[in-house]
Design a protein around this motif. Structure first.
Motif, PDB file in Angstrom:
ATOM      1  N   GLU A 195      40.956  42.552  50.382  1.00  0.00           N
ATOM      2  CA  GLU A 195      40.333  41.409  49.431  1.00  0.00           C
ATOM      3  C   GLU A 195      40.547  41.747  48.054  1.00  0.00           C
ATOM      4  O   GLU A 195      40.451  43.032  47.582  1.00  0.00           O
ATOM      5  N   ARG A 196      40.877  41.040  47.091  1.00  0.00           N
ATOM      6  CA  ARG A 196      41.292  41.024  45.666  1.00  0.00           C
ATOM      7  C   ARG A 196      40.240  40.100  45.023  1.00  0.00           C
ATOM      8  O   ARG A 196      40.353  38.640  45.379  1.00  0.00           O
ATOM      9  N   GLY A 197      39.369  40.720  43.958  1.00  0.00           N
ATOM     10  CA  GLY A 197      38.664  39.538  43.406  1.00  0.00           C
ATOM     11  C   GLY A 197      37.716  38.622  44.050  1.00  0.00           C
ATOM     12  O   GLY A 197      37.441  37.586  43.784  1.00  0.00           O
ATOM     13  N   GLY A 198      37.414  39.376  45.315  1.00  0.00           N
ATOM     14  CA  GLY A 198      36.526  38.624  46.223  1.00  0.00           C
ATOM     15  C   GLY A 198      36.998  37.556  46.992  1.00  0.00           C
ATOM     16  O   GLY A 198      36.345  36.884  47.917  1.00  0.00           O
ATOM     17  N   VAL A 199      38.413  37.453  47.178  1.00  0.00           N
ATOM     18  CA  VAL A 199      39.123  36.724  47.873  1.00  0.00           C
ATOM     19  C   VAL A 199      39.859  37.336  48.832  1.00  0.00           C
ATOM     20  O   VAL A 199      40.704  38.407  48.379  1.00  0.00           O
ATOM     21  N   VAL A 200      39.947  37.230  50.159  1.00  0.00           N
ATOM     22  CA  VAL A 200      40.762  37.784  51.108  1.00  0.00           C
ATOM     23  C   VAL A 200      42.260  37.534  51.015  1.00  0.00           C
ATOM     24  O   VAL A 200      42.639  36.025  50.913  1.00  0.00           O
ATOM     25  N   PHE A 201      43.220  38.331  50.634  1.00  0.00           N
ATOM     26  CA  PHE A 201      44.532  37.739  50.388  1.00  0.00           C
ATOM     27  C   PHE A 201      45.270  37.714  51.800  1.00  0.00           C
ATOM     28  O   PHE A 201      45.359  38.381  52.559  1.00  0.00           O
TER      29      PHE A 201
END
Length: 282
Positions: free
Chosen positions: A251-257
């Motif tokens: 997860e980066r910035g609250g978003v799963v990559f």
């Protein structure tokens, strides 16, 4: 039925979760097997295999090798490789040196565009210091761009600067995918083409089959349903093993990559098939 996710990344390359966490997440997702396939490195395998024993999860030792074909980045997955083979480790080290040079070239282009970003900024964005055998990739540069306020999120970083055709995209000379197939076979592993729907280069698949390619990742988080049907049918027509992978990066910035671990899965019996195909034994 038991299931496997055959494509995941850890902090050994450009994932955000330590290898043991990927294994723990696989258990939580109800999987019986997970592959650790970091970019051009096997540095996360020892920790993951140890965690697999703890959580009762089969860890498939893997790698994702970066190559270029007709100007297009092509990634080749290797499964059940001898990840302690000295020749293979030396070859991966050379690929990481090319990757380091690519990162420097991206930074140079960003600076030419007026963005005050340095490799020190990229390193500062890492959650943990990198060991020599681990890799730094474009997601780390994207993180730095977000932290510096040049973009709002990872998607914008790639769309504006880092994806193919974007302002700071570079593609230095790399090995061809057929070479990666050979290296994986030399290391006693099974080569599979990663996410073919991202390339628009279907002509390379029969050529790689001739070189020893054993499988095709038909089911991938970035494939459309139509692409999944297409590549499953193409794999069957060529006698290639069909695989599936989430391409989980954390997860980066609250978003799963890409997608959560386990979002793409396949019958765990495929692991047995890939194991049988080691070293070119088709």
């Amino acid at each position: 039925m038991q299931y496997a996710d055959l494509h995941s990344h850890t902090t050994a390359s450009d994932g955000t979760q330590p290898p043991a966490d990927n294994v723990k997440l696989a258990a939580a997702a109800g999987l019986s097997a997970v592959a650790i396939t970091d970019h051009d490195t096997v540095a996360g395998l020892e920790e993951a295999i140890k965690a697999g024993r703890e959580y009762g999860i089969k860890v498939v030792p893997g790698v994702e090798i970066s190559t270029v074909y007709a100007g297009q980045d092509i990634h080749v997955l290797g499964y059940f490789i001898d990840w302690k083979d000295e020749t293979f480790l030396s070859r991966l080290a050379e690929l990481r040196r090319v990757r380091d040079r690519r990162n420097e070239m991206i930074i140079d282009k960003l600076q030419e565009l007026g963005l005050d970003v340095t490799m020190d900024d990229v390193i500062a964005s890492l959650q943990a210091s990198k060991k020599a055998e681990e890799t730094v990739g474009r997601p780390h540069i994207a993180d730095a761009l977000v932290r510096k306020g040049y973009v709002a999120n990872m998607a914008e970083a790639f769309d504006r600067y880092l994806a193919k055709g974007a302002a700071a995209y570079v593609n230095p000379p790399r090995i061809e995918p057929a070479t990666a197939v050979k290296w994986i076979i030399d290391a006693g592993g099974t080569p599979v083409l990663a996410h073919p729907g991202l390339y628009d280069q279907d002509d390379v698949i029969p050529k790689l089959k001739q070189a020893g390619l054993a499988g095709l990742e038909a089911y991938h988080s970035d494939h459309t349903p139509e692409q999944e049907v297409h590549y499953a049918a193409l794999a069957e027509s060529l006698g290639l093993t069909i695989t599936a992978g989430s391409d989980f990066h954390g997860e980066r910035g609250g978003v799963v990559f890409h997608a959560p671990l386990g979002a793409r899965r396949i019958d765990a019996a495929v692991c047995d098939r890939l194991h049988e195909q080691r070293g070119g034994r088709l």
